[in-house]
Design a protein around this motif. Structure first.
Motif, short mmCIF file in Angstrom:
data_model
loop_
_atom_site.label_atom_id
_atom_site.label_comp_id
_atom_site.label_asym_id
_atom_site.label_seq_id
_atom_site.Cartn_x
_atom_site.Cartn_y
_atom_site.Cartn_z
N VAL A 149 -4.41 13.92 -2.15
CA VAL A 149 -5.34 14.13 -3.26
C VAL A 149 -5.69 12.78 -3.85
O VAL A 149 -4.92 11.82 -3.75
CB VAL A 149 -4.74 15.05 -4.34
CG1 VAL A 149 -4.50 16.44 -3.79
CG2 VAL A 149 -3.44 14.47 -4.90
N ASP A 150 -6.84 12.68 -4.45
CA ASP A 150 -7.26 11.43 -5.07
C ASP A 150 -6.54 11.25 -6.40
O ASP A 150 -6.42 12.18 -7.19
CB ASP A 150 -8.77 11.44 -5.33
CG ASP A 150 -9.56 11.36 -4.03
OD1 ASP A 150 -9.01 10.81 -3.06
OD2 ASP A 150 -10.69 11.85 -4.01
N LEU A 186 -12.36 5.27 5.24
CA LEU A 186 -11.54 4.71 6.32
C LEU A 186 -10.25 4.09 5.83
O LEU A 186 -9.20 4.25 6.44
CB LEU A 186 -12.36 3.68 7.10
CG LEU A 186 -11.63 3.00 8.26
CD1 LEU A 186 -11.19 4.02 9.31
CD2 LEU A 186 -12.51 1.93 8.89
N THR A 187 -10.30 3.36 4.72
CA THR A 187 -9.09 2.69 4.24
C THR A 187 -7.99 3.70 3.94
O THR A 187 -6.85 3.56 4.39
CB THR A 187 -9.39 1.86 2.99
OG1 THR A 187 -10.35 0.84 3.32
CG2 THR A 187 -8.13 1.18 2.47
N ARG A 188 -8.31 4.73 3.19
CA ARG A 188 -7.29 5.73 2.86
C ARG A 188 -6.88 6.55 4.07
O ARG A 188 -5.71 6.89 4.24
CB ARG A 188 -7.80 6.64 1.75
CG ARG A 188 -7.89 5.93 0.42
CD ARG A 188 -8.05 6.93 -0.68
NE ARG A 188 -9.13 6.54 -1.56
CZ ARG A 188 -9.59 7.31 -2.53
NH1 ARG A 188 -9.09 8.50 -2.70
NH2 ARG A 188 -10.55 6.88 -3.31
N TYR A 248 -4.62 4.42 -3.56
CA TYR A 248 -5.03 5.09 -2.33
C TYR A 248 -4.86 6.60 -2.41
O TYR A 248 -4.97 7.30 -1.41
CB TYR A 248 -4.24 4.53 -1.14
CG TYR A 248 -4.40 3.04 -1.00
CD1 TYR A 248 -5.63 2.49 -0.62
CD2 TYR A 248 -3.35 2.17 -1.28
CE1 TYR A 248 -5.79 1.11 -0.50
CE2 TYR A 248 -3.50 0.79 -1.17
CZ TYR A 248 -4.73 0.27 -0.78
OH TYR A 248 -4.89 -1.10 -0.67
N GLY A 249 -4.58 7.11 -3.60
CA GLY A 249 -4.40 8.55 -3.76
C GLY A 249 -2.94 8.91 -3.93
O GLY A 249 -2.10 8.05 -4.25
N ALA A 263 0.84 -1.19 0.00
CA ALA A 263 0.00 0.00 0.00
C ALA A 263 0.88 1.24 0.00
O ALA A 263 0.52 2.27 -0.56
CB ALA A 263 -0.92 0.00 1.22
N ALA A 264 2.04 1.13 0.63
CA ALA A 264 3.01 2.22 0.67
C ALA A 264 4.37 1.64 1.07
O ALA A 264 4.45 0.56 1.66
CB ALA A 264 2.59 3.30 1.65
N VAL A 265 5.41 2.37 0.74
CA VAL A 265 6.75 2.02 1.17
C VAL A 265 7.32 3.27 1.83
O VAL A 265 7.36 4.34 1.23
CB VAL A 265 7.65 1.58 0.00
CG1 VAL A 265 9.05 1.26 0.50
CG2 VAL A 265 7.04 0.36 -0.70
#
Length: 215
Positions: free
Chosen positions: A196-197, A78-80, A185-186, A34-36
């Motif tokens: 931002v989306d 909620l997820t973002r 996730y933006g 989802a991210a690093v």
């Protein structure tokens, strides 16, 4: 203790409204992430698990089905928002480390005790943090550590958590960590210092509960 409470609420409001100056390339170099952050992955599975913790707590707090559906509707991002908090937690921790700031278990307990007194007990505090900030009960101490780190960082910088100097410190930390966010996730807007989306309206997020949300 009132000062600590104001600091906690200010930081939480700032987290909800803005992000540090992060630059995310969001490529396929880290499949399943989802991210690093700082070379360490926040996997999609980790993110979904954290979201499910909140959903389970919300379900337990609101047993009425119609009311629970209202809660789901009011927390559709909620997820973002959860990923935002997970990334910002690491960024803030790095900024605090850069200033030689540490937080002890005793400090966390002292803050928790004071907040529980104001909230009418442990359950009241857990409910308030869940409803206002989307923090599951089992993550409350971790969040309080975040609040204390923010408070100490602001004090060290001679500012508060709403001022540019505070967010500049987070910007520096985020650059050091080279945050890479999955575009589903933006993205992070460097100029506006806010999430931002991504321009991918066809992407759908599926939470662990099976509820679909527009990405």
């Amino acid at each position: 203790m009132h000062r600590r409470r104001r600091t906690a609420l200010l930081l939480s409001a700032a987290i909800a409204a803005a992000a540090p100056l992060l630059a995310a390339c969001g490529n396929e170099a880290h499949p399943g992430a989802a991210a690093v952050v700082g070379g360490q992955r926040i996997s999609v599975a980790q993110l979904e698990s954290r979201v499910q913790e909140v959903r389970a707590a919300q379900r337990a707090a609101v047993p009425d089905e119609s009311q629970y559906q209202q809660v789901l509707a009011s927390t559709s991002s909620l997820t973002r928002d959860t990923l935002h908090s997970m990334v910002l937690d690491r960024v803030l921790h790095r900024a605090a480390q850069d200033q030689g700031i540490t937080v002890t278990r005793k400090e966390i307990q002292q803050m928790r005790t004071g907040l529980e007194q104001q909230a009418g007990g442990a359950k009241g505090l857990e409910t308030a943090w869940l409803q206002k900030y989307g923090v599951a009960p089992e993550r409350l101490d971790d969040n309080l550590r975040l609040q204390i780190e923010a408070q100490k960082l602001a004090q060290t910088l001679g500012t508060d958590t709403t001022e540019p100097a505070f967010w500049k410190a987070l910007s520096t930390a985020s650059e050091e960590l080279n945050v890479d966010l999955n575009p589903r996730y933006g993205a992070w807007d460097v100029q506006k210092s806010s999430r931002v989306d991504a321009k991918t309206p066809w992407v759908r997020e599926v939470t662990a509960s099976g509820t679909q949300q527009t990405a």
